[in-house]
Each structure stands twice: as C-alpha cells, then as structure tokens.
Design an enzyme around this catalytic site. Structure first.
Site, short mmCIF file in Angstrom:
data_model
loop_
_atom_site.label_atom_id
_atom_site.label_comp_id
_atom_site.label_asym_id
_atom_site.label_seq_id
_atom_site.Cartn_x
_atom_site.Cartn_y
_atom_site.Cartn_z
N ASP A 90 56.67 53.83 64.66
CA ASP A 90 56.82 52.40 64.86
C ASP A 90 55.49 51.76 65.24
O ASP A 90 54.44 52.21 64.80
CB ASP A 90 57.90 52.14 65.93
N HIS A 148 57.76 46.17 69.36
CA HIS A 148 58.96 46.70 68.72
C HIS A 148 59.19 48.17 69.07
O HIS A 148 60.31 48.57 69.43
CB HIS A 148 58.83 46.53 67.20
N SER A 185 67.63 48.03 63.69
CA SER A 185 66.72 48.99 64.34
C SER A 185 67.18 49.27 65.76
O SER A 185 67.02 50.39 66.27
CB SER A 185 65.28 48.48 64.31
#
Length: 565
Positions: free
Chosen positions: A106, A174, A496
């Site tokens: 990520d 994120h 996600s």
C-alpha cells in the site's frame, strides 16, 4: 546487484516489462542490450529496457500483458459486526493474531503511531520495504528500495527525530489506516482495537508509477497510481520474509484496476493465486468500488444485428481515457468511433493493427490497438486510448463478424483515473470487480453498511467475465473508524476497508490453525471456505449472488462451523 541497475529500475528513461519466462529462453536479452531484470518466480520476470530501443517498435509487437497495469486505491462498528471481538475475548480461544504476519502492499505506514506498538512501547512492525527510497539496503535478491527492520525502527522511536533514522512515511495515510483496522493494538483509554492486535506487521510502501506509463495510459501525472510489477515484487518480498521468519502470512491488498479481462488471468492475479495456494499463506483482496460508477458496458449483438452503438460521455477537462473492449472467442469484432462533432473513424478490423488518428476539428488523438487473440484468455481485445478527447457524447460502434457467442464487455478506467463525469450512458453494474480481485484463489471482499445492513452502493459486483463466483463475501466497509497518521481518528469507506477487516480475521484463523497446530496445512482456500461456511445469509437473498457473494463476514460462526465437521 549493481548500482547501475538500481538506478535503471526507478528511472523514467527505462521501460518496465512483465516477461513470461516461457516466451524466450534468454528473456529480453535476446532483443535489447544492457537490460536489467528482477525475478518474480519460475514463470515471470521483470525487465527494465531503455526507452531509446523501443521507439521503432509498436505495442502490437508484444503481448498485451507485458505492459504493467496501473492500480489505484480502493477507498471512497466493523469488529463487532463481524464478531471478531468475541473470538479475541473468548475464554478458550483468545485469538489475537500472535505468531502471524499481517502484510500490506500500500502507501506505507506511520511507524511512529502508538497503535503499532506493543504493551511496552516497542514496535510490532517486523520490517518495512520502502520502494521509493534508494539510500538504504535493498531486500535480498531485489535491486531497489530500502528496508528497515524492527531494531532500527525501535531506535527511531526512541529518537526525538525518528524520520532522520527511518525516513519512510505514509504521506497519503491509506496504508496506515488499513493496517490499524487489521492489526492495531488495544488503546486502553478508548477501548479501540484492531482485528489482530498481537500480529506482526510487514509493510511494502509501493513506489509511485512511472510518468511514462501514466502518460501511455492517459492518466494525469498527479493521480495516485502503482505499477503491477512493483506489487508483484512486493508480494514476493512478503512471502520470502515469512519464509525467513517461519511464520504464516496474511496479505491485504486494497488496490484495484479495470485493466485486464476481469477473469483473474493477468500476471499479478496469477502470482497471487500461486502464493495464496501455499500452506500458511492467505491473500485478501478488495473487490473494488465500481458498481455505480458507470465504467462497465455489457453488450450483446442480436440475430441479424450488424452493430451496436455504445454511447459514453466524456467530461470537461478530461486528459485521457484507456478503454478496453473484450470479445468472446471465437467471435470477431470490429469498431468505428464517432465524436460529439460527428467526426468519424471508419470501421477498423483486426487486420488494421495499431493505428493513430488525429482529428481535424478538435485536439483529440486516438490510438486503437487490436489483439486478435489475447494470450491468456484466447479472446479478442481492442484497446482504445484517447487523449484530449472532446467533451460530450461519443459513440463506439461495435460490429460482429461470424459471431457465435455475441457477447462483449467494455471497461473504462477505474475511479480516480478519469474525470468523475466520464461514463457510459447505459452502464451495467455487474462484472465490475477490479483486478486482481477476480483471481481464483484469494478471498475477494465487498463492502456493506453495518448500521442498516445495506450493501455499499459502490461495492463492485461479480461475477467474473466468464462466470466464476466472486466476491466471496462482504464485510463492514462504510464509515469504519480507524487510526490514521499522527494518531488521528478517521472514518473510511470502501472495499479496501472491508478487506482489512477480513485480513485481520484470517490472521486469527491462521493463529488457531497453524500457530496452535490445529490445522497445520491451512492456506487461502481453507480459510476462505471456513469464512463462507460461517457467513451470515439473509432469507431474502439467494446465495451465492453477484452483490453479496456467500454472505457477510461472521468470524465466530466460522469457528462454530468447525464443530459441524
């Protein structure tokens, strides 16, 4: 490794190729001098070739899959709804992920965040591979990026200026937020806790996609995007780290793309299935947030119908669009294109090869590439790349020649890669799972709203293009509380997030199965089947279905299902 290759791998002057080992016994060395390469496994290598050697070659000189696809982030009272807390606090089970590695591919991680420390203040992060930093030691057998182990991370945590010691940051947030949901430590003041608060954490901070690749696919330079080959190498790194540590591994992937045939046959999907099939490995992939975005068209040519017009709107200020049309073998399709001003590209067939069209009355430039037989699927693929397209309604005219199955699918780029208003006028919300979630082996997860038990409106729907049942299940993914960089409390929505909840659940199952010796041969398949058996199912739905898969995540019921064997 040579420093020269390290520079080439990250250089904009070098093009990245995903090369299948079976295509040439000598790889790309037989075509180009001075190449660098990284091995993925026995089937795939990554080659880095100087752009100057490619100027005389067309894209159609290569198979479709050699060009890395671009992946974007899939983000637009989770543990209770999934009954994870009951497993954590069960008087006998008390599963919290101990002895398991949770890996993330990520945007990185805020390693200074207290939620990634243990009860004595030491880091639970086993290792970080930051692909974007080229000043530190590289992972074994990989020639770029920098790794930071637990020892140096703990040194940084004791410093007043930690980033001078470990400079890796999560500027976007994120990755930090997903890791907190899946593996955050207990906050004794608030009671907040992640799904697997005792698991080790391993992180790959993916380097941004190269500018030339964004430009090629018509993606603006400032858009967040990652390359398929970097994700594949990240997965290889996590797998090898787990081998060295002799621990089971769960990998959470919260990225997705609309590039590819939506059947799970692209290089990344194939590699995920290969790793996920191994004992002690579980890979969880977010299904995507594309259902209501208008980015998929499902076409069917009727008997006697010469062509079908596919209308799509191009929003103001659109920089570029890469559209993929996938036929169904043995059908042969051809296309023409009509702009909002009426300017027309005449009917083109597979014999047309790769062509460029410059419009006369507007700035639009269009490239149309034909792949009569795409290597992995055997189906026809037509790739249309539009640059500076005229705003308004366009018509793509699809013709059939000697058609038997009569079905075709078209996908626009994933949300974030194109302007919000660019979409089909008659879209289909099905077959919108993003790659690599359509791969066979990993656990594919959609999202729902816990409070009202409704499906998240954007949660991508199955099945795959050829009918494989996906998603596998649905988990909490709307307004989920988590911890972001600088220890900020934030809410997130998207598949996600649902994937990170499920990844944490998988870590608890692996702790029970492998770490405690109850099921030492567990892999993605066994974990998936346990979660499917334990999923909640409504009396108002027929399962499995395109939206909910086999139902909603219920970890406690998955363990209850074990008593029925």
């Amino acid at each position: 490794m040579t420093e020269n290759c390290r520079e080439k791998i990250v250089s904009e002057k070098y093009v990245d190729f995903i090369w299948k080992s079976s295509w040439s016994p000598n790889g790309l060395e037989s075509f180009f001098p001075e190449v660098c390469f990284q091995m993925i496994n026995d089937f795939y290598d990554i080659y880095y070739v100087s752009r100057e050697y490619l100027e005389t070659r067309s894209r159609t000189d290569y198979e479709y899959e050699v060009f890395p696809k671009l992946y974007g982030l899939l983000e637009n009272e989770s543990l209770e709804a999934s009954r994870i807390l009951q497993i954590q606090n069960h008087p006998v089970l008390q599963l919290k992920g101990a002895g398991v590695i949770l890996g993330f591919l990520d945007t990185g991680i805020d390693y200074t965040n207290p939620c990634f420390r243990n009860s004595v203040g030491k880091s639970r992060i086993l290792e970080i591979w930051d692909q974007s930093i080229q000043t530190g030691s590289t992972p074994a057998g990989i020639d770029y990026g920098s790794i930071y182990g637990r020892e140096i991370i703990n040194q940084a945590l004791e410093s007043d200026i930690p980033f001078s010691i470990v400079p890796s940051r999560d500027e976007i947030g994120h990755g930090t937020q997903l890791a907190a949901i899946a593996a955050g430590s207990l906050d004794k003041e608030t009671g907040w806790v992640g799904a697997a608060p005792l698991a080790d954490i391993a992180v790959v901070k993916l380097k941004p996609a190269k500018g030339y690749l964004k430009q090629y696919f018509g993606v603006k330079a400032d858009v967040i995007a990652y390359q398929e080959n970097d994700i594949m190498l990240g997965l290889r790194y996590l797998h090898e780290l787990a081998l060295r540590e002799r621990k089971p591994l769960v990998v959470c992937i919260g990225l997705g793309t609309n590039m590819g045939g939506h059947e799970g046959t692209c290089p990344l999907a194939s590699y995920i299935s290969a790793i996920g099939s191994r004992v002690g490995r579980c890979i969880v992939v977010a299904g995507g947030n594309e259902a209501n975005q208008g980015h998929h068209f499902y076409g069917m040519l009727k008997d006697g119908q010469e062509y079908e017009d596919v209308e799509f709107r191009v929003a103001d200020g659109e920089y570029g669009i890469t559209m993929e049309l996938w036929g169904s073998s043995p059908d042969v399709l051809s296309v023409s294109l009509i702009s909002p001003t009426g300017e027309m590209i005449p009917r083109l067939s597979a014999r047309s090869g790769n062509q460029r069209f410059d419009f006369i009355f507007e700035k639009t430039v269009i490239y149309i590439d034909f792949q009569p037989v795409e290597a992995q699927s055997g189906d026809q693929l037509i790739v249309i790349r539009m640059f500076f397209p005229m705003p308004g309604i366009w018509r793509l005219r699809v013709y059939g020649t000697n058609v038997l199955r009569r079905i075709f699918n078209i996908w626009l780029p994933v949300t974030g890669f194109i302007a919000e208003g660019t979409k089909f006028l008659s879209p289909n919300p099905d077959i919108t799972l993003t790659g690599p979630s359509n791969a066979e082996i990993p656990i594919t997860v959609g999202a729902y709203h816990v409070q009202n038990k409704s499906l998240y409106i954007s949660s991508s729907r199955g099945f795959t293009r050829r009918g494989r049942i996906k998603p596998d299940l649905i988990a909490a993914g709307v307004d989920v509380k988590t911890i972001g960089p600088e220890n900020r409390s934030v809410s997130m929505t998207g598949t996600s997030i649902a994937a990170s909840v499920t990844a944490g659940s998988a870590a608890l199952i692996l702790e029970w199965g492998i770490v405690r010796g109850n099921w030492p041969t567990m892999s993605s398949l066994e974990i998936k089947q346990l979660l499917i058996r334990g999923a909640n199912r409504s009396n108002n739905e027929l399962y499995p279905n395109r939206s909910w898969g086999y139902g909603t995540l219920n970890l406690y019921s998955a363990f209850e299902a074990l008593t029925r064997f």
